[in-house]
Motif scaffolding. Sequence first.
Motif, PDB file in Angstrom:
ATOM      1  N   GLN A  55       0.798  -1.224   0.000  1.00 53.21           N
ATOM      2  CA  GLN A  55       0.000   0.000   0.000  1.00 53.21           C
ATOM      3  C   GLN A  55       0.833   1.277   0.000  1.00 53.21           C
ATOM      4  N   PHE A  56       1.956   1.254   0.699  1.00 48.83           N
ATOM      5  CA  PHE A  56       2.813   2.440   0.768  1.00 48.83           C
ATOM      6  C   PHE A  56       4.235   1.958   1.047  1.00 48.83           C
ATOM      7  N   PRO A  57       5.243   2.744   0.700  1.00 42.27           N
ATOM      8  CA  PRO A  57       6.631   2.266   0.733  1.00 42.27           C
ATOM      9  C   PRO A  57       7.083   1.678   2.057  1.00 42.27           C
ATOM     10  N   THR A  58       6.623   2.226   3.179  1.00 40.69           N
ATOM     11  CA  THR A  58       7.120   1.774   4.479  1.00 40.69           C
ATOM     12  C   THR A  58       6.222   0.727   5.136  1.00 40.69           C
ATOM     13  N   GLU A  59       5.235   0.210   4.413  1.00 38.20           N
ATOM     14  CA  GLU A  59       4.386  -0.823   5.009  1.00 38.20           C
ATOM     15  C   GLU A  59       5.249  -2.020   5.415  1.00 38.20           C
ATOM     16  N   ALA A  60       5.003  -2.542   6.617  1.00 32.63           N
ATOM     17  CA  ALA A  60       5.837  -3.609   7.183  1.00 32.63           C
ATOM     18  C   ALA A  60       5.417  -4.973   6.655  1.00 32.63           C
ATOM     19  N   VAL A  61       5.699  -5.213   5.383  1.00 29.55           N
ATOM     20  CA  VAL A  61       5.379  -6.492   4.753  1.00 29.55           C
ATOM     21  C   VAL A  61       6.599  -6.988   3.985  1.00 29.55           C
ATOM     22  N   GLY A  62       6.699  -8.311   3.830  1.00 23.84           N
ATOM     23  CA  GLY A  62       7.720  -8.869   2.968  1.00 23.84           C
ATOM     24  C   GLY A  62       7.303  -8.737   1.520  1.00 23.84           C
ATOM     25  N   ILE A  63       8.254  -8.483   0.648  1.00 17.78           N
ATOM     26  CA  ILE A  63       7.926  -8.332  -0.777  1.00 17.78           C
ATOM     27  C   ILE A  63       8.634  -9.416  -1.598  1.00 17.78           C
ATOM     28  N   THR A  64       7.975  -9.809  -2.690  1.00 16.78           N
ATOM     29  CA  THR A  64       8.484 -10.862  -3.556  1.00 16.78           C
ATOM     30  C   THR A  64       9.291 -10.242  -4.682  1.00 16.78           C
ATOM     31  N   CYS A  65      10.524 -10.708  -4.848  1.00 16.02           N
ATOM     32  CA  CYS A  65      11.400 -10.163  -5.881  1.00 16.02           C
ATOM     33  C   CYS A  65      12.479 -11.190  -6.187  1.00 16.02           C
ATOM     34  N   LYS A  66      13.541 -10.755  -6.838  1.00 11.30           N
ATOM     35  CA  LYS A  66      14.700 -11.609  -7.056  1.00 11.30           C
ATOM     36  C   LYS A  66      15.887 -11.040  -6.284  1.00 11.30           C
ATOM     37  N   VAL A  67      16.679 -11.927  -5.705  1.00  7.72           N
ATOM     38  CA  VAL A  67      17.917 -11.548  -5.041  1.00  7.72           C
ATOM     39  C   VAL A  67      19.026 -12.417  -5.631  1.00  7.72           C
ATOM     40  N   ASP A  68      20.012 -11.758  -6.222  1.00  4.58           N
ATOM     41  CA  ASP A  68      21.084 -12.484  -6.911  1.00  4.58           C
ATOM     42  C   ASP A  68      20.524 -13.444  -7.953  1.00  4.58           C
ATOM     43  N   THR A  98      16.402  -0.521   2.034  1.00  4.09           N
ATOM     44  CA  THR A  98      16.395   0.877   2.466  1.00  4.09           C
ATOM     45  C   THR A  98      15.122   1.563   2.002  1.00  4.09           C
ATOM     46  N   THR A  99      14.849   2.693   2.600  1.00  2.00           N
ATOM     47  CA  THR A  99      13.669   3.477   2.204  1.00  2.00           C
ATOM     48  C   THR A  99      13.762   3.887   0.740  1.00  2.00           C
ATOM     49  N   LYS A 100      14.971   4.170   0.282  1.00  2.00           N
ATOM     50  CA  LYS A 100      15.163   4.588  -1.113  1.00  2.00           C
ATOM     51  C   LYS A 100      14.661   3.522  -2.078  1.00  2.00           C
ATOM     52  N   SER A 101      15.021   2.268  -1.831  1.00  2.00           N
ATOM     53  CA  SER A 101      14.554   1.189  -2.710  1.00  2.00           C
ATOM     54  C   SER A 101      13.062   0.950  -2.540  1.00  2.00           C
ATOM     55  N   ALA A 102      12.586   1.051  -1.298  1.00  2.00           N
ATOM     56  CA  ALA A 102      11.161   0.837  -1.043  1.00  2.00           C
ATOM     57  C   ALA A 102      10.307   1.864  -1.770  1.00  2.00           C
ATOM     58  N   GLU A 103      10.862   3.051  -1.991  1.00  2.00           N
ATOM     59  CA  GLU A 103      10.104   4.129  -2.623  1.00  2.00           C
ATOM     60  C   GLU A 103      10.228   4.145  -4.138  1.00  2.00           C
ATOM     61  N   LEU A 104      11.046   3.276  -4.719  1.00 11.51           N
ATOM     62  CA  LEU A 104      11.202   3.253  -6.176  1.00 11.51           C
ATOM     63  C   LEU A 104       9.845   3.042  -6.842  1.00 11.51           C
ATOM     64  N   SER A 105       9.578   3.810  -7.890  1.00 12.46           N
ATOM     65  CA  SER A 105       8.282   3.700  -8.552  1.00 12.46           C
ATOM     66  C   SER A 105       8.433   3.541 -10.055  1.00 12.46           C
ATOM     67  N   ASN A 106       7.396   2.974 -10.666  1.00 12.56           N
ATOM     68  CA  ASN A 106       7.335   2.830 -12.118  1.00 12.56           C
ATOM     69  C   ASN A 106       6.808   4.122 -12.745  1.00 12.56           C
ATOM     70  N   LYS A 107       6.747   4.153 -14.055  1.00 13.59           N
ATOM     71  CA  LYS A 107       6.280   5.359 -14.751  1.00 13.59           C
ATOM     72  C   LYS A 107       4.847   5.716 -14.394  1.00 13.59           C
ATOM     73  N   ASP A 108       4.042   4.683 -14.062  1.00  9.87           N
ATOM     74  CA  ASP A 108       2.643   4.954 -13.712  1.00  9.87           C
ATOM     75  C   ASP A 108       2.463   5.302 -12.240  1.00  9.87           C
ATOM     76  N   GLY A 109       3.557   5.388 -11.504  1.00 11.44           N
ATOM     77  CA  GLY A 109       3.485   5.752 -10.094  1.00 11.44           C
ATOM     78  C   GLY A 109       3.403   4.578  -9.137  1.00 11.44           C
ATOM     79  N   VAL A 150       7.818  -0.210  -7.510  1.00 11.80           N
ATOM     80  CA  VAL A 150       8.575  -1.258  -8.199  1.00 11.80           C
ATOM     81  C   VAL A 150       8.508  -2.557  -7.401  1.00 11.80           C
ATOM     82  N   TYR A 151       8.718  -2.431  -6.087  1.00 14.25           N
ATOM     83  CA  TYR A 151       8.662  -3.592  -5.208  1.00 14.25           C
ATOM     84  C   TYR A 151       7.329  -3.558  -4.455  1.00 14.25           C
TER      85      TYR A 151
END
Length: 510
Positions: free
Chosen positions: A282-295, A307-318, A321-322
């Motif tokens: 729902q929002f960048p700092t929501e305390a949930v695990g996210i599904t992605c790729k690591v290595d 970090t907050t910086k990665s949590a806040e990354l957004s796509n072109k539509d807003g 990303v994660y």
Amino acid sequence: MQLKGIREELAKYGQEHLLHHWDTLSTAEQNELMQELEELDLEEVTEYFKRATCDLEQVGQKLDDRMQPLDDSQCGSIIKSTNEELVHYQDLSLAEIASGHVAILLLAGGQGTRLGVSYPKGMYNVGLPSNKTLFQLQAERILKLERLAAQQTGKSGKITWYIMTSATTVGPTENFFKENDYFGLKQENIFVFQQGTLPCFTFDGKIILGEKHKISRAPDGNGGLYRALRTEGVLDNMKSRGVKYIQLYCVDNILVRVGDPVFIGYCLSKGAECANKVVRKQFPTEAVGITCKVDGHYQVVEYSEITTKSAELSNKDGSLVYSAANICIHFFTLEFLERVVTTNERYLQHHVAKKKIPYVTDKGDIVKPTTPNGIKMEKFVFDVFRFANNFVVWECLRDEEFAPLKNAEGAKDCTPSYCRNAVLALHQKWLKMAGAEILSPSGVEAALMTSPASEGNNNLDVNDKGQQGEVVITEISPLLSYAGEGLEDKVRGKQYSTSTPLHLHPQSIF
């Protein structure tokens, strides 16, 4: 093995203290301790400790530089799919269910301690008009799904329900199902089994004695499932029944679509061997695990690992990303589970929790420490994602599929009233979509309830949540409708009053 051999084996791994009180034990206590030590794989558990404590040194390190988002081609969504696609996914699943190829794995090892009760959480009643427990709601969803598959295909396949319990919940769970005649399911299609345990260790690697003749143990986490599949005979049972596809979920989610035919059908259409159902973060700092790729490997990353910086990354539509938030609803093929159990399980990461663990002193006194004195190790069920070659995610809607029961009343969310109102709001929406009217005592159509589980509503203050409009007491039995389907012929044009609690079920008079 004789006592001398046991002593030598313990000394080899620095655990000879486990026999410190041997001479003070009764014959029965000696036999009990001897059996436990003979069954203990010291090489394995001490290796687990070494690996876990090495991993502990990595705790707190951020994963930003090693993370990559999932490919769009791997990400399906109910809101982005056409009706034709959703029907196709469902049809694929119902055909497999009718052929007996689908099984359900339920993680039900937890007690309701945080809810103020000592019995298994699946036995909890959140106060719906029907007074149904979580176990009954889920059993009836399985029954309805079997009937939908039979109606669709003309074949009556059965879904086998595998229920993983713990040492404290296995007995009460089995008794509860027996006392309630298995909620209409056949006893032979319910397989209750028990997850394993692991010894607790001191910080310097000594196994802790909880009593003079007993090792202190703790459940091995929901990721202990994979070992239990082998040791409890579950995998063999699945193969003997012809099971090919498995959906897994946790007992505490009152809205869970058990055996969800849309999710499973999507996985089938993509040829996936492993999948995760998610909700949108729902929002960048929501305390949930996210599904992605690591290595390059699929993984659920905890909110504290980026970090907050990665949590806040957004796509072109807003959009974030994660954004694929984990809700512990997974899909596996039997072939994938076999590979995990036979090849990969031993190498799953052990996550460490520092705990206050009661122990026996050299003098035989039991001490209950006031600060952490040792570690418990556990595996996480989603850590097998990294072994998948074909992995997908399916995004569902929170207010329709995710409302976990975790806290007693008075907490911010995930309370009994939170879960109850999530069900009532969803069922009111189903009735409205089917053409029914729900009227207030004054004759005015009642406004739709705002679900406490809806997006944008989970970060409100608990007091604000109480001001979200009138609570409309409307419950629909899973035996009447699995996910809102089949209601139009029964309720279209009918009027119901909010002044009377409504519980619609197959025996209702419409």
